[in-house]
Design a protein around this motif. Structure first.
Motif, PDB file in Angstrom:
ATOM      1  N   GLY A 163    -106.546 -68.442  -6.807  1.00 54.11           N
ATOM      2  CA  GLY A 163    -106.408 -69.167  -5.554  1.00 54.11           C
ATOM      3  C   GLY A 163    -105.600 -68.494  -4.470  1.00 54.11           C
ATOM      4  O   GLY A 163    -105.421 -69.068  -3.389  1.00 54.11           O
ATOM      5  N   PHE A 164    -105.103 -67.273  -4.696  1.00 53.49           N
ATOM      6  CA  PHE A 164    -104.356 -66.585  -3.646  1.00 53.49           C
ATOM      7  C   PHE A 164    -105.271 -66.190  -2.496  1.00 53.49           C
ATOM      8  O   PHE A 164    -106.446 -65.863  -2.685  1.00 53.49           O
ATOM      9  CB  PHE A 164    -103.698 -65.322  -4.187  1.00 53.49           C
ATOM     10  N   THR A 165    -104.723 -66.207  -1.289  1.00 51.56           N
ATOM     11  CA  THR A 165    -105.415 -65.706  -0.104  1.00 51.56           C
ATOM     12  C   THR A 165    -104.627 -64.533   0.465  1.00 51.56           C
ATOM     13  O   THR A 165    -103.465 -64.300   0.093  1.00 51.56           O
ATOM     14  CB  THR A 165    -105.518 -66.800   0.983  1.00 51.56           C
ATOM     15  N   ARG A 166    -105.226 -63.818   1.373  1.00 53.28           N
ATOM     16  CA  ARG A 166    -104.508 -62.725   2.031  1.00 53.28           C
ATOM     17  C   ARG A 166    -103.289 -63.262   2.766  1.00 53.28           C
ATOM     18  O   ARG A 166    -102.233 -62.620   2.799  1.00 53.28           O
ATOM     19  CB  ARG A 166    -105.420 -61.982   2.997  1.00 53.28           C
ATOM     20  N   GLU A 167    -103.412 -64.464   3.345  1.00 49.57           N
ATOM     21  CA  GLU A 167    -102.275 -65.073   4.047  1.00 49.57           C
ATOM     22  C   GLU A 167    -101.125 -65.343   3.077  1.00 49.57           C
ATOM     23  O   GLU A 167     -99.949 -65.232   3.454  1.00 49.57           O
ATOM     24  CB  GLU A 167    -102.708 -66.375   4.735  1.00 49.57           C
ATOM     25  N   ASP A 168    -101.440 -65.697   1.831  1.00 51.12           N
ATOM     26  CA  ASP A 168    -100.389 -65.865   0.825  1.00 51.12           C
ATOM     27  C   ASP A 168     -99.626 -64.559   0.629  1.00 51.12           C
ATOM     28  O   ASP A 168     -98.398 -64.546   0.545  1.00 51.12           O
ATOM     29  CB  ASP A 168    -100.986 -66.298  -0.515  1.00 51.12           C
ATOM     30  N   PHE A 169    -100.353 -63.470   0.559  1.00 52.88           N
ATOM     31  CA  PHE A 169     -99.709 -62.174   0.362  1.00 52.88           C
ATOM     32  C   PHE A 169     -98.802 -61.841   1.544  1.00 52.88           C
ATOM     33  O   PHE A 169     -97.686 -61.344   1.368  1.00 52.88           O
ATOM     34  CB  PHE A 169    -100.764 -61.084   0.183  1.00 52.88           C
ATOM     35  N   GLU A 170     -99.267 -62.089   2.743  1.00 51.32           N
ATOM     36  CA  GLU A 170     -98.444 -61.830   3.925  1.00 51.32           C
ATOM     37  C   GLU A 170     -97.192 -62.697   3.910  1.00 51.32           C
ATOM     38  O   GLU A 170     -96.089 -62.234   4.263  1.00 51.32           O
ATOM     39  CB  GLU A 170     -99.265 -62.092   5.190  1.00 51.32           C
ATOM     40  N   ASP A 171     -97.323 -63.962   3.499  1.00 48.69           N
ATOM     41  CA  ASP A 171     -96.179 -64.857   3.422  1.00 48.69           C
ATOM     42  C   ASP A 171     -95.192 -64.400   2.349  1.00 48.69           C
ATOM     43  O   ASP A 171     -93.971 -64.451   2.538  1.00 48.69           O
ATOM     44  CB  ASP A 171     -96.663 -66.282   3.129  1.00 48.69           C
ATOM     45  N   LEU A 172     -95.710 -63.951   1.220  1.00 50.40           N
ATOM     46  CA  LEU A 172     -94.838 -63.466   0.153  1.00 50.40           C
ATOM     47  C   LEU A 172     -94.008 -62.276   0.623  1.00 50.40           C
ATOM     48  O   LEU A 172     -92.795 -62.214   0.395  1.00 50.40           O
ATOM     49  CB  LEU A 172     -95.682 -63.076  -1.065  1.00 50.40           C
ATOM     50  N   ILE A 173     -94.640 -61.329   1.284  1.00 49.03           N
ATOM     51  CA  ILE A 173     -93.925 -60.152   1.774  1.00 49.03           C
ATOM     52  C   ILE A 173     -92.880 -60.551   2.805  1.00 49.03           C
ATOM     53  O   ILE A 173     -91.752 -60.025   2.816  1.00 49.03           O
ATOM     54  CB  ILE A 173     -94.917 -59.135   2.350  1.00 49.03           C
ATOM     55  N   ALA A 174     -93.213 -61.529   3.656  1.00 46.06           N
ATOM     56  CA  ALA A 174     -92.246 -62.013   4.645  1.00 46.06           C
ATOM     57  C   ALA A 174     -91.043 -62.662   3.994  1.00 46.06           C
ATOM     58  O   ALA A 174     -89.969 -62.759   4.609  1.00 46.06           O
ATOM     59  CB  ALA A 174     -92.930 -63.001   5.599  1.00 46.06           C
ATOM     60  N   ASN A 175     -91.196 -63.109   2.745  1.00 43.20           N
ATOM     61  CA  ASN A 175     -90.104 -63.744   2.013  1.00 43.20           C
ATOM     62  C   ASN A 175     -89.506 -62.811   0.950  1.00 43.20           C
ATOM     63  O   ASN A 175     -88.940 -63.268  -0.046  1.00 43.20           O
ATOM     64  CB  ASN A 175     -90.595 -65.034   1.359  1.00 43.20           C
ATOM     65  N   ASP A 176     -89.630 -61.514   1.189  1.00 42.69           N
ATOM     66  CA  ASP A 176     -88.981 -60.485   0.368  1.00 42.69           C
ATOM     67  C   ASP A 176     -89.543 -60.355  -1.039  1.00 42.69           C
ATOM     68  O   ASP A 176     -88.856 -59.857  -1.940  1.00 42.69           O
ATOM     69  CB  ASP A 176     -87.466 -60.718   0.298  1.00 42.69           C
ATOM     70  N   ILE A 177     -90.774 -60.799  -1.257  1.00 40.97           N
ATOM     71  CA  ILE A 177     -91.419 -60.530  -2.537  1.00 40.97           C
ATOM     72  C   ILE A 177     -91.898 -59.088  -2.503  1.00 40.97           C
ATOM     73  O   ILE A 177     -92.560 -58.654  -1.559  1.00 40.97           O
ATOM     74  CB  ILE A 177     -92.593 -61.503  -2.789  1.00 40.97           C
ATOM     75  N   ARG A 178     -91.571 -58.330  -3.545  1.00 39.58           N
ATOM     76  CA  ARG A 178     -91.775 -56.885  -3.515  1.00 39.58           C
ATOM     77  C   ARG A 178     -92.680 -56.365  -4.616  1.00 39.58           C
ATOM     78  O   ARG A 178     -92.923 -55.164  -4.705  1.00 39.58           O
ATOM     79  CB  ARG A 178     -90.425 -56.165  -3.580  1.00 39.58           C
ATOM     80  N   LEU A 179     -93.226 -57.261  -5.479  1.00 36.98           N
ATOM     81  CA  LEU A 179     -94.073 -56.788  -6.573  1.00 36.98           C
ATOM     82  C   LEU A 179     -95.043 -57.891  -6.985  1.00 36.98           C
ATOM     83  O   LEU A 179     -94.645 -59.049  -7.157  1.00 36.98           O
ATOM     84  CB  LEU A 179     -93.207 -56.402  -7.775  1.00 36.98           C
ATOM     85  N   LEU A 180     -96.321 -57.528  -7.140  1.00 42.19           N
ATOM     86  CA  LEU A 180     -97.347 -58.428  -7.659  1.00 42.19           C
ATOM     87  C   LEU A 180     -97.600 -58.074  -9.112  1.00 42.19           C
ATOM     88  O   LEU A 180     -97.889 -56.922  -9.440  1.00 42.19           O
ATOM     89  CB  LEU A 180     -98.637 -58.280  -6.857  1.00 42.19           C
ATOM     90  N   LYS A 181     -97.512 -59.067  -9.991  1.00 45.90           N
ATOM     91  CA  LYS A 181     -97.646 -58.826 -11.434  1.00 45.90           C
ATOM     92  C   LYS A 181     -98.841 -59.595 -11.983  1.00 45.90           C
ATOM     93  O   LYS A 181     -98.919 -60.816 -11.860  1.00 45.90           O
ATOM     94  CB  LYS A 181     -96.361 -59.278 -12.142  1.00 45.90           C
ATOM     95  N   PHE A 182     -99.772 -58.876 -12.599  1.00 47.75           N
ATOM     96  CA  PHE A 182    -100.853 -59.508 -13.357  1.00 47.75           C
ATOM     97  C   PHE A 182    -100.322 -59.762 -14.763  1.00 47.75           C
ATOM     98  O   PHE A 182    -100.193 -58.840 -15.560  1.00 47.75           O
ATOM     99  CB  PHE A 182    -102.090 -58.619 -13.380  1.00 47.75           C
ATOM    100  N   GLN A 183    -100.015 -61.010 -15.057  1.00 45.63           N
ATOM    101  CA  GLN A 183     -99.360 -61.370 -16.312  1.00 45.63           C
ATOM    102  C   GLN A 183    -100.311 -62.174 -17.198  1.00 45.63           C
ATOM    103  O   GLN A 183    -100.959 -61.643 -18.074  1.00 45.63           O
ATOM    104  CB  GLN A 183     -98.084 -62.166 -16.020  1.00 45.63           C
ATOM    105  N   ARG A 184    -100.422 -63.466 -16.945  1.00 43.75           N
ATOM    106  CA  ARG A 184    -101.378 -64.291 -17.672  1.00 43.75           C
ATOM    107  C   ARG A 184    -102.738 -64.102 -17.011  1.00 43.75           C
ATOM    108  O   ARG A 184    -102.831 -64.045 -15.785  1.00 43.75           O
ATOM    109  CB  ARG A 184    -100.913 -65.745 -17.640  1.00 43.75           C
ATOM    110  N   PRO A 185    -103.808 -64.006 -17.776  1.00 44.29           N
ATOM    111  CA  PRO A 185    -105.109 -63.634 -17.196  1.00 44.29           C
ATOM    112  C   PRO A 185    -105.568 -64.610 -16.117  1.00 44.29           C
ATOM    113  O   PRO A 185    -105.536 -65.825 -16.304  1.00 44.29           O
ATOM    114  CB  PRO A 185    -106.054 -63.663 -18.406  1.00 44.29           C
ATOM    115  N   ILE A 186    -105.989 -64.058 -14.961  1.00 40.92           N
ATOM    116  CA  ILE A 186    -106.658 -64.886 -13.971  1.00 40.92           C
ATOM    117  C   ILE A 186    -108.137 -64.972 -14.338  1.00 40.92           C
ATOM    118  O   ILE A 186    -108.607 -64.272 -15.231  1.00 40.92           O
ATOM    119  CB  ILE A 186    -106.448 -64.358 -12.536  1.00 40.92           C
ATOM    120  N   SER A 187    -108.872 -65.821 -13.656  1.00 43.09           N
ATOM    121  CA  SER A 187    -110.217 -66.161 -14.123  1.00 43.09           C
ATOM    122  C   SER A 187    -111.241 -65.055 -13.931  1.00 43.09           C
ATOM    123  O   SER A 187    -112.059 -64.799 -14.821  1.00 43.09           O
ATOM    124  CB  SER A 187    -110.708 -67.426 -13.410  1.00 43.09           C
ATOM    125  N   ARG A 188    -111.228 -64.373 -12.786  1.00 44.45           N
ATOM    126  CA  ARG A 188    -112.341 -63.479 -12.450  1.00 44.45           C
ATOM    127  C   ARG A 188    -111.845 -62.088 -12.075  1.00 44.45           C
ATOM    128  O   ARG A 188    -110.892 -61.940 -11.298  1.00 44.45           O
ATOM    129  CB  ARG A 188    -113.150 -64.077 -11.283  1.00 44.45           C
TER     130      ARG A 188
END
Length: 415
Positions: A163-188
């Protein structure tokens, strides 16, 4: 400490830099929490005499799962972060937060050790983009302000969810999130591929869980799922606790893109295989070290140092190079300051020495021999977090601290 500090009398000075792991100097000058100079004589308001002990960058744990405060509900352990600092690890890098009560639900059939009772849980937990974002942002702010013994915890890691969107990624970076982790399997897998593209466009590094399952549900092949994501960092490539198939591990090595993380709780034979192959390729700069704690192994405050020791015993890699993998390599891979003894770096420093009664008399020899050295002084951002060792055993040479101007001496360098 806001004034000037001089470390002098280092028997060995470890840089944290693979290009030159041992420096032919014995002094380090610190001002306002930052290393200003390495080597030379200079006046200082505070002089720390190492009396021949080893000075090194504080160790980094590249794979820590943060929880709130200093109590791990999964392991029911209190004070583990403080004891980790006392064991010489000054920086923790989050591999994602999932150890909050009610949050960690790996399977609807497994008891949730953080919930009220076995079976009394909702397997969906916070498994959506909104919950994942909220937790990552919250943990980032929590660990910015909550620093047991001054520890640095870079907690800005978000788990990939459906369910993530590109806007989510932009918001995360604006809030100092610095790493995306694929942990528990996403669906597709196509969503994983899309997330990877957005992350690359926005400059967000990508890490994968690397172990006994694919990172998407619609692929049976662990190798194929790793190829789809093509990570910047392959988390616990030696397994957390079970590694991926050898063909997947070798693809990560040969593909040459990802930093390869080796952890304490993983398969040490696979870790040795990774180290040997990367040494043959001249690519030890790709290796970083972590603990993957807290986990099923429990909590081991000295896990990073113990990992260095075990890997030295299983390979021909010298201790000083392994220390670089747990300091400067990790800082560089994660694009963070520190991990090296060099001008301009944060003054995160640890004085090490063998314990009283050890057969050895120097840190590198002690680790290689199999004894455990202990820190006599720990500094984070120029502030002494620990002086003296509260962990039962004392180092042979305890640093002394003099709060007065003293003329520096450059004697005591390792030859």
């Amino acid at each position: 400490m806001s004034g000037s500090i001089l470390f002098r009398g280092a028997g060995t000075l470890l840089s944290g830099d693979l290009d030159q792991p041992i420096l032919d100097e014995s002094t380090v000058h610190v001002q306002d929490g930052v290393i200003r100079a390495v080597g030379g004589e200079r006046e200082a308001e505070t002089v720390i005499d190492l009396h021949g002990a080893t000075l090194a960058p504080g160790l980094w744990d590249s794979h820590f799962h943060p929880y709130f405060g200093d109590y791990s509900p999964r392991q029911r352990v209190e004070g583990a972060v403080e004891r980790t600092v006392m064991s010489g690890t000054t920086t923790l890098v989050s591999a994602g937060a999932g150890h909050q009560p009610g949050m960690y639900l790996p399977s609807p059939t497994l008891p949730n050790v953080q919930g009220p009772a076995p079976g009394d849980h909702d397997p969906r937990r916070a498994r959506d983009a909104r919950g994942s974002k909220a937790l990552a942002i919250t943990m980032t702010n929590v660990w910015r302000n909550w620093r047991p013994l001054g520890v640095k915890c870079w907690a800005g890691t978000v788990f990939a969810e459906d369910g993530f969107t590109r806007e989510d990624f932009e918001d995360l970076i604006a809030n100092d999130i610095r790493l995306l982790k694929f942990q528990r399997p996403i669906s597709r897998w196509r969503d994983a591929e899309r997330y990877r593209g957005w992350a690359a466009e926005l400059g967000l590094p990508v890490m994968t869980h690397t172990g006994n399952r694919p990172v998407t549900k619609d692929l049976d092949s662990i190798l194929r799922s790793l190829q789809v994501v093509d990570p910047d960092i392959a988390g616990h490539v030696n397994g957390g606790p079970t590694p991926a198939p050898r063909e997947a591990v070798d693809w990560l090595i040969d593909h040459g893109r990802a930093a390869l993380e080796l952890v304490f709780i993983g398969n040490l034979k696979i870790a040795a295989h990774v180290l040997r192959r990367l040494a043959e390729r001249g690519e030890l700069h790709r290796v970083i070290l972590g603990s993957d704690l807290p986990g099923g192994t429990g909590v081991v405050p000295g896990a990073v140092l113990r990992t260095i020791q075990l890997l030295n015993h299983m390979t021909e890699i010298p201790v000083e190079q392994l220390v670089c993998m747990a300091t400067g390599n990790t800082a560089r891979v994660h694009r963070l300051p520190g991990g090296r003894i060099a001008a301009g770096e944060p003054a995160d420093l640890v004085a090490w020495d063998p314990v009283v009664a050890s057969e050895t008399d120097e840190f590198l020899d002690c680790v290689a021999y199999g004894d455990r050295p202990y820190p006599g002084l720990i500094m984070i951002d120029g502030v002494i977090a620990q002086h003296g060792n509260p962990l039962l055993l004392s180092p042979k040479r305890m640093p002394s601290v003099a709060e007065r101007p003293v003329q520096a001496s450059s004697s005591g360098a390792r030859s």
